[in-house]
Design a protein around this motif. Structure first.
Motif, PDB file in Angstrom:
ATOM      1  N   LEU A 188       0.835  -1.192   0.000  1.00 51.12           N
ATOM      2  CA  LEU A 188       0.000   0.000   0.000  1.00 51.12           C
ATOM      3  C   LEU A 188       0.874   1.248   0.000  1.00 51.12           C
ATOM      4  O   LEU A 188       2.060   1.191   0.338  1.00 51.12           O
ATOM      5  CB  LEU A 188      -0.928  -0.002   1.214  1.00 51.12           C
ATOM      6  CG  LEU A 188      -1.860  -1.205   1.360  1.00 51.12           C
ATOM      7  CD1 LEU A 188      -2.860  -0.966   2.490  1.00 51.12           C
ATOM      8  CD2 LEU A 188      -2.584  -1.507   0.052  1.00 51.12           C
ATOM      9  N   GLY A 203      -0.050   0.502   5.169  1.00 54.51           N
ATOM     10  CA  GLY A 203      -0.238  -0.905   5.533  1.00 54.51           C
ATOM     11  C   GLY A 203       0.134  -1.175   6.972  1.00 54.51           C
ATOM     12  O   GLY A 203      -0.550  -1.939   7.664  1.00 54.51           O
ATOM     13  N   CYS A 225      -6.462   3.310  -1.581  1.00 57.95           N
ATOM     14  CA  CYS A 225      -5.158   2.782  -1.190  1.00 57.95           C
ATOM     15  C   CYS A 225      -4.723   1.588  -2.034  1.00 57.95           C
ATOM     16  O   CYS A 225      -3.590   1.129  -1.911  1.00 57.95           O
ATOM     17  CB  CYS A 225      -5.148   2.418   0.293  1.00 57.95           C
ATOM     18  SG  CYS A 225      -6.081   0.931   0.724  1.00 57.95           S
ATOM     19  N   TYR A 267      -7.005   8.082   5.344  1.00 57.00           N
ATOM     20  CA  TYR A 267      -6.191   8.218   4.138  1.00 57.00           C
ATOM     21  C   TYR A 267      -5.758   9.667   3.925  1.00 57.00           C
ATOM     22  O   TYR A 267      -4.763   9.932   3.262  1.00 57.00           O
ATOM     23  CB  TYR A 267      -6.945   7.698   2.918  1.00 57.00           C
ATOM     24  CG  TYR A 267      -6.028   7.337   1.768  1.00 57.00           C
ATOM     25  CD1 TYR A 267      -5.195   6.223   1.860  1.00 57.00           C
ATOM     26  CD2 TYR A 267      -5.975   8.112   0.615  1.00 57.00           C
ATOM     27  CE1 TYR A 267      -4.332   5.888   0.818  1.00 57.00           C
ATOM     28  CE2 TYR A 267      -5.118   7.784  -0.427  1.00 57.00           C
ATOM     29  CZ  TYR A 267      -4.297   6.677  -0.322  1.00 57.00           C
ATOM     30  OH  TYR A 267      -3.437   6.353  -1.341  1.00 57.00           O
ATOM     31  N   LEU A 325      -6.335  -1.508  -2.181  1.00 56.47           N
ATOM     32  CA  LEU A 325      -6.837  -2.817  -1.760  1.00 56.47           C
ATOM     33  C   LEU A 325      -7.973  -3.284  -2.665  1.00 56.47           C
ATOM     34  O   LEU A 325      -8.167  -4.484  -2.858  1.00 56.47           O
ATOM     35  CB  LEU A 325      -7.321  -2.756  -0.311  1.00 56.47           C
ATOM     36  CG  LEU A 325      -6.215  -2.709   0.748  1.00 56.47           C
ATOM     37  CD1 LEU A 325      -6.811  -2.402   2.116  1.00 56.47           C
ATOM     38  CD2 LEU A 325      -5.437  -4.019   0.792  1.00 56.47           C
TER      39      LEU A 325
END
Length: 264
Positions: free
Chosen positions: A44, A49, A67, A116, A69
């Motif tokens: 990430l 992460g 991110c 984020y 995922l």
């Protein structure tokens, strides 16, 4: 969450919706994020992460897309339309599959309070070499600015199993330099040590506190980070001294299209 995420996250296509909740909460259970987490979380942006794996923070679909995922985001009411479109496809070409999913997808807006948006602080703090340094740097940030997110992040780390935190930080740092196969083999070895309970029984205590008695007040042992030496952590990464035990054996990769669609 946890193992459920591990069953989906390694797919080529990972479709998220507004109903998604993702988390790797194992450090709160006396375990550690496994199922390849040291591989996919270490990929990430920055040290996001480390933040997600150590704190067990819950992420929504928009955050997963941001991110990396998730590969696509679409409204849950479009899932039936996507499924119908995919059922008509007569190809395994990943570009063709991606184009179909993209047709129903859009870029969602991140919440204002999303972690984020805290990437500068996360990189500054979670890039540190030890858990103690991570917490200390967060506490220094808290002195400079009043921020509820920083305070809650510190609380999350201090509530988690100290042993689990130290195991995962080392695991994800090794995962940054390894392929997914090596990560899975290492995590299997660590998990066997954790479940055998030879060095710490935190996983038993964590499940008791969260799932059985539900008092949410686990008594970790060792109870403090400073009581855990580097060689204590080393033992979790060593081979188990048991003639009936062996490392995880991964099958040879099949020469097939490697993709799956995770409908989350």
């Amino acid at each position: 969450m946890g193992g459920g995420a591990g069953a989906s996250i390694h797919g080529r296509f990972r479709v998220a919706t507004e109903k998604l909740v993702f988390a790797m909460p194992e450090t709160n259970l006396g375990h550690f994020p496994d199922v390849g987490a040291s591989y996919f979380l270490s990929r990430l942006p920055g040290f996001f992460g480390e933040y997600a794996g150590l704190t067990g923070s819950r992420l929504d679909g928009a955050e997963m897309l941001a991110c990396g995922l998730a590969t696509h985001f679409l409204s849950s009411d479009k899932l039936p339309l996507l499924e119908q479109a995919l059922l008509k496809v007569n190809t395994s070409d990943p570009d063709a599959i991606s184009a179909i999913i993209s047709h129903f997808s859009h870029i969602p807006k991140l919440k204002e309070e999303s972690p984020y948006h805290k990437m500068k602080i996360i990189n500054r703090c979670f890039s540190r070499g030890t858990i103690e340094e991570i917490i200390s740097t967060l506490e220094s940030e808290a002195l400079d600015k009043k921020d509820d997110w920083i305070s809650s992040t510190i609380q999350s780390l201090k509530k988690a199993s100290p042993t689990s935190l130290k195991i995962f930080l080392r695991s994800i740092r090794e995962g940054r330099l390894q392929g997914v196969g090596s990560c899975l083999v290492r995590e299997y070895r660590i998990a066997c040590h954790v479940l055998r309970g030879e060095f710490s029984k935190d996983v038993v205590e964590g499940y008791r506190a969260i799932f059985i008695d539900r008092d949410k007040n686990p008594k970790w042992e060792p109870s403090r980070l400073e009581l855990i030496r580097d060689d204590d952590v080393d033992r979790y990464f060593s081979k188990i001294d048991d003639e009936d035990w062996e490392d995880l054996k991964l099958p040879p990769r099949l020469d097939l299209p490697r993709y799956a669609i995770a409908k989350l």
